[in-house]
Design an enzyme around this catalytic site. Structure first.
Site, PDB file in Angstrom:
ATOM      1  N   HIS A 158       0.836  -1.207   0.000  1.00  0.00           N
ATOM      2  CA  HIS A 158       0.000   0.000   0.000  1.00  0.00           C
ATOM      3  C   HIS A 158       0.869   1.254   0.000  1.00  0.00           C
ATOM      4  O   HIS A 158       0.695   2.153  -0.824  1.00  0.00           O
ATOM      5  CB  HIS A 158      -0.912  -0.032   1.230  1.00  0.00           C
ATOM      6  CG  HIS A 158      -1.791   1.170   1.386  1.00  0.00           C
ATOM      7  ND1 HIS A 158      -3.153   1.114   1.279  1.00  0.00           N
ATOM      8  CD2 HIS A 158      -1.495   2.466   1.647  1.00  0.00           C
ATOM      9  CE1 HIS A 158      -3.662   2.322   1.461  1.00  0.00           C
ATOM     10  NE2 HIS A 158      -2.660   3.158   1.696  1.00  0.00           N
ATOM     11  N   GLU A 159       1.824   1.291   0.950  1.00  0.00           N
ATOM     12  CA  GLU A 159       2.681   2.473   1.061  1.00  0.00           C
ATOM     13  C   GLU A 159       3.533   2.672  -0.194  1.00  0.00           C
ATOM     14  O   GLU A 159       3.683   3.780  -0.703  1.00  0.00           O
ATOM     15  CB  GLU A 159       3.569   2.368   2.298  1.00  0.00           C
ATOM     16  CG  GLU A 159       2.825   2.159   3.604  1.00  0.00           C
ATOM     17  CD  GLU A 159       1.839   3.269   3.908  1.00  0.00           C
ATOM     18  OE1 GLU A 159       1.993   4.372   3.356  1.00  0.00           O
ATOM     19  OE2 GLU A 159       0.904   3.022   4.680  1.00  0.00           O
ATOM     20  N   GLU A 205      -6.097   6.694  -2.441  1.00  0.00           N
ATOM     21  CA  GLU A 205      -6.067   5.679  -1.384  1.00  0.00           C
ATOM     22  C   GLU A 205      -6.465   4.308  -1.920  1.00  0.00           C
ATOM     23  O   GLU A 205      -5.856   3.292  -1.607  1.00  0.00           O
ATOM     24  CB  GLU A 205      -7.027   6.073  -0.262  1.00  0.00           C
ATOM     25  CG  GLU A 205      -6.385   6.773   0.900  1.00  0.00           C
ATOM     26  CD  GLU A 205      -5.316   5.938   1.571  1.00  0.00           C
ATOM     27  OE1 GLU A 205      -5.598   4.829   2.045  1.00  0.00           O
ATOM     28  OE2 GLU A 205      -4.169   6.394   1.617  1.00  0.00           O
ATOM     29  N   HIS A 245      -9.664   7.927   3.383  1.00  0.00           N
ATOM     30  CA  HIS A 245      -9.621   6.499   3.680  1.00  0.00           C
ATOM     31  C   HIS A 245     -11.010   5.881   3.649  1.00  0.00           C
ATOM     32  O   HIS A 245     -11.153   4.667   3.487  1.00  0.00           O
ATOM     33  CB  HIS A 245      -8.949   6.248   5.029  1.00  0.00           C
ATOM     34  CG  HIS A 245      -7.526   6.709   5.072  1.00  0.00           C
ATOM     35  ND1 HIS A 245      -7.179   7.977   5.425  1.00  0.00           N
ATOM     36  CD2 HIS A 245      -6.375   6.068   4.755  1.00  0.00           C
ATOM     37  CE1 HIS A 245      -5.865   8.113   5.354  1.00  0.00           C
ATOM     38  NE2 HIS A 245      -5.347   6.966   4.944  1.00  0.00           N
ATOM     39  N   HIS A 255       1.742   4.227  -3.061  1.00  0.00           N
ATOM     40  CA  HIS A 255       1.615   5.681  -3.017  1.00  0.00           C
ATOM     41  C   HIS A 255       2.757   6.337  -3.794  1.00  0.00           C
ATOM     42  O   HIS A 255       2.564   7.370  -4.443  1.00  0.00           O
ATOM     43  CB  HIS A 255       1.619   6.178  -1.576  1.00  0.00           C
ATOM     44  CG  HIS A 255       0.254   6.170  -0.942  1.00  0.00           C
ATOM     45  ND1 HIS A 255      -0.811   6.861  -1.454  1.00  0.00           N
ATOM     46  CD2 HIS A 255      -0.222   5.532   0.154  1.00  0.00           C
ATOM     47  CE1 HIS A 255      -1.879   6.668  -0.699  1.00  0.00           C
ATOM     48  NE2 HIS A 255      -1.548   5.846   0.282  1.00  0.00           N
TER      49      HIS A 255
END
Length: 757
Positions: free
Chosen positions: A365-366, A389, A453, A369
């Protein structure tokens, strides 16, 4: 593709941020703008268009494309009819296998950056095919003289940052004059960035946009997005590490020199590179500092591999260079984040410093980004922030399934390993986002006004529906029951297809900085048309998944029948085949079939084909499904009935082939007597650089018959029939296809294989 010595066994972990995981975005608007297979879904009839696949570029090839684009920005601006005060700055160039290029530009106006002015030119053979723009408005303001002072804009930004927990008394840098074009008619504005820490200890890079003529705040968004080794979450795994003399470090030379550092409770700087006298990292316990590092390092590793092996992208920037990772941020910090300023991922140790946020899906996920920041770059607020997101959640789910780690199996849950709430629940649910208490299942007009989110929920729901379809099912032991906002079913296109469509929209310039839900539908349909053809079943079901979350209309009006693979059975053997179909119309379905082998029939109410085939031969079968509105759908396939002397046994389950590892796929044979001297072995192995592979057939008594021994060099995939003299072997028992990967960098899977006696 020789093995590198800088490898180690280690453990990896699951990483997910607190109630809010990874962030950045903005934009509101209307949402009414006018097959690959997963493990739980049958293969669709649509096949990807190979020309639309990303070309695998080396770092030097990408640099050449960028240099060429940079040398022609003036000509490009003129060709696009931009105003005399406008200039283009190249941000990225992506190239398809068929030679189509997608060049993304930022714009300036009278020397001022244009925020929301990004555009992408899609061209082939020197001819522009289309242009995707963040705004259709002309970039123009009456003048570039501000009425408001920079100090006023900075004071407004500091106040906004203080309201979110920052203790800063001044901006990091003086307010810069910009043109704000992300929403409506462009205006002269100031952009101010304020640092410090947010309420939960996450670093702050709050961007505040102030109208330079009136002093009114236009918008704001957060620039920091939250989101043999022995890991806490992924068991014992192999990590990329490097050796220098007698010292080892967590430096993955085979993946862009990705490094993992220890902040040791600090909140700034790089920290200390993990190093040691051996190549063993962590012990699976949070008390060992190396454990969280192993988890995070592994998460970055499998994410890199997924983007390279599945999508052909060589690193986040496509330049072969990796971001870096920092673990042990702060004290009991319950979150993780991506920071553009360092181009790095950072992880806290969770409540009591006992639950590091380093699981595979959190790491993916990170890291995603970072991919978004150099591609679509959706602003981190409003609808575009929710889509930013969701992009990280979507790709994290795809990475987790790709990793195929038995300790952390693929699912559509976000952060389930971390148990951040202490009650065994995940942070987010993709099949029904509202189960987390805050996320939304479907789009509505005010969704741009909630936390990104939570506004990510509808896009996450779209991905689940597109991947797996609606209704109740169990996948990898997890039960799902996904609803639709219009009450109509959705037919799956398969997880791989859904991820490829989203990835293409993100990386070829279809998604822009101010993309909202309505535009995301338009752009994913454009990507689906590129990959699978406009009007294909895949294309239509992409639209239907959007309609199921209240974005746009359905395309197909009627019945969709899931594709049926060609069937092979034996004479005088009972068969059972369930036809799967859905309709956009309510009511019961009616099933019929033509061309079925003698002895077989279809139940008109349930769609179950059953019976005992009585005649050998091959039949062309067409199944027709009719709904209550007399709409029909069909599926055609062949059905081969063999003689009793010939038996076919097959395993179609996927078995992941990891670097420097061995995997076996079993088939249980029930045929009596010995195997023939002409035993046919059909193999379908998906793997780049097949020169890494050794493939053997293993008989029930352990005898080994070599089929492939590291030949073929850089060729991809082994799809081949072999003939083996196995007459000395008893046929009955468990036969295995054993695949041994002897090098690093290239991975794949056993897709299927079969034995014909």
């Amino acid at each position: 593709m020789s093995p590198t010595p800088q490898r180690r066994a280690t453990a990896a972990g699951a990483l997910v941020a607190a109630a809010a995981l990874i962030a950045v975005g903005m934009q509101a608007g209307t949402a009414t703008a006018a097959a690959d297979a997963t493990a739980s879904q049958a293969r669709t009839a649509a096949q990807p268009n190979p020309g639309a696949a990303a070309a695998k570029l080396s770092a030097s090839e990408r640099a050449t494309l960028l240099a060429e684009a940079n040398s022609t920005t003036a000509q490009a601006a003129k060709a696009l009819g931009l105003g005399g005060g406008e200039k283009l700055i190249v941000r990225d160039v992506v190239k398809d296998a068929d030679g189509t290029t997608h060049t993304t530009y930022e714009r300036t106006y009278d020397g001022l950056p244009v925020l929301g002015g990004d555009l992408t030119v899609h061209a082939k053979d020197g001819v522009t095919k289309s242009v995707t723009k963040a705004t259709q408005h002309e970039i123009k303001v009456s003048d570039t003289n501000a009425t408001v002072t920079p100090a006023t804009a900075e004071g407004q930004a500091v106040s906004a940052a203080n309201a979110e927990g920052s203790k800063q008394t001044k901006a990091d840098k003086g307010a810069r004059k910009v043109i704000w074009a992300a929403e409506g008619v462009p205006v002269l504005a100031f952009e101010t960035v304020v640092g410090g820490l947010q309420d939960d200890g996450t670093p702050s890079q709050l961007h505040v946009i102030t109208n330079a003529k009136t002093g009114a705040k236009i918008t704001q968004w957060q620039g920091v997005q939250t989101g043999t080794g022995n890991t806490m979450y992924s068991g014992q795994v192999t990590l990329g590490s490097s050796q220098s003399g007698s010292n080892w470090t967590l430096t993955d030379a085979g993946r862009g020199n990705h490094k993992t550092y220890n902040l040791n409770g600090g909140s700034s700087g790089t920290g200390t590179l993990f190093s040691g006298p051996d190549d063993i990292w962590g012990n699976g316990l949070a008390s060992n500092k190396e454990t969280a590092a192993a988890d995070a390092h592994y998460g970055a590793q499998v994410t890199w591999d997924y983007y390279k092996n599945v999508h052909g992208r060589n690193g986040l920037r496509n330049d072969g260079v990796a971001p870096y990772t920092r673990v042990h941020y702060g004290n009991a910090y319950v979150n993780a984040f991506w920071d553009d300023s360092c181009f790095c991922m950072t992880y806290g140790d969770g409540e009591g410093n006992n639950k590091p946020l380093t699981s595979t899906d959190v790491a993916a996920h990170e890291m995603t980004h970072g991919l978004t920041s150099v591609t679509g770059n959706m602003t981190y607020s409003g609808e575009s922030g929710g889509l930013n997101e969701a992009t990280s959640d979507i790709m994290a789910a795809a990475v987790e399934f790709y990793a195929a780690n038995p300790q952390d199996v693929g699912d559509y849950l976000v952060g389930e390993k971390i148990d951040i709430n202490g009650d065994g629940t995940p942070l987010r649910y993709m099949d029904k986002p509202s189960k987390d208490g805050g996320s939304k299942d479907a789009w509505y007009s005010g969704i741009g006004g909630i936390d990104v989110h939570y506004s990510s929920g509808p896009a996450n729901h779209w991905f689940y529906l597109a991947s797996e379809g609606s209704g109740a099912k169990v996948i990898n032991g997890v039960s799902y029951d996904s609803p639709t906002s219009d009450g109509l079913p959705v037919t799956a296109i398969g997880r791989d297809a859904a991820a490829k469509i989203w990835f293409r929209a993100l990386t070829v310039g279809y998604f822009k900085s101010n993309t909202n839900y309505a535009d995301a539908r338009v752009q994913t349909l454009k990507a689906a048309a590129d990959l699978y053809g406009q009007g294909s079943a895949t294309y239509n079901n992409v639209a239907n998944a959007w309609a199921a979350i209240n974005v746009g209309p359905r395309i197909n009006d009627g019945v969709t029948v899931t594709a049926i693979a060609n069937q092979t059975t034996q004479i005088n053997t009972a068969v059972s085949l369930q036809v799967q179909a859905t309709s956009t119309n309510p009511g019961a379905l009616t099933y019929s079939a033509t061309g079925l082998p003698a002895g077989l029939s279809i139940n008109s109410s349930t769609g179950l084909i059953s019976g005992t085939a009585t005649t050998a031969g091959t039949s062309n079968v067409t199944v027709t499904v009719t709904d209550s509105a007399s709409k029909t759908g069909t599926a055609s396939f062949t059905w081969t009935v063999g003689t009793s002397q010939q038996n076919v046994f097959e395993n179609t389950n996927d078995y992941a082939i990891a670097d420097n590892a061995t995997v076996e796929s079993p088939i249980t044979v029930t045929r009596t007597g010995n195997a023939p001297s002409t035993l046919k072995v059909d193999v379908n192995i998906v793997h780049t650089y097949i020169g890494d592979l050794k493939v053997d057939l293993v008989a029930p008594d352990g005898s080994v018959y070599n089929l492939h021994n590291r030949s073929g060099g850089s060729a991809d995939n082994i799809v081949k029939s072999y003939t083996v003299n196995a007459s000395s072997e008893v046929a009955q028992g468990v036969w295995k296809l054993r695949v041994n990967d002897n090098a690093s960098l290239d991975t794949g899977k056993i897709d299927s294989w079969k034995l014909t006696f």
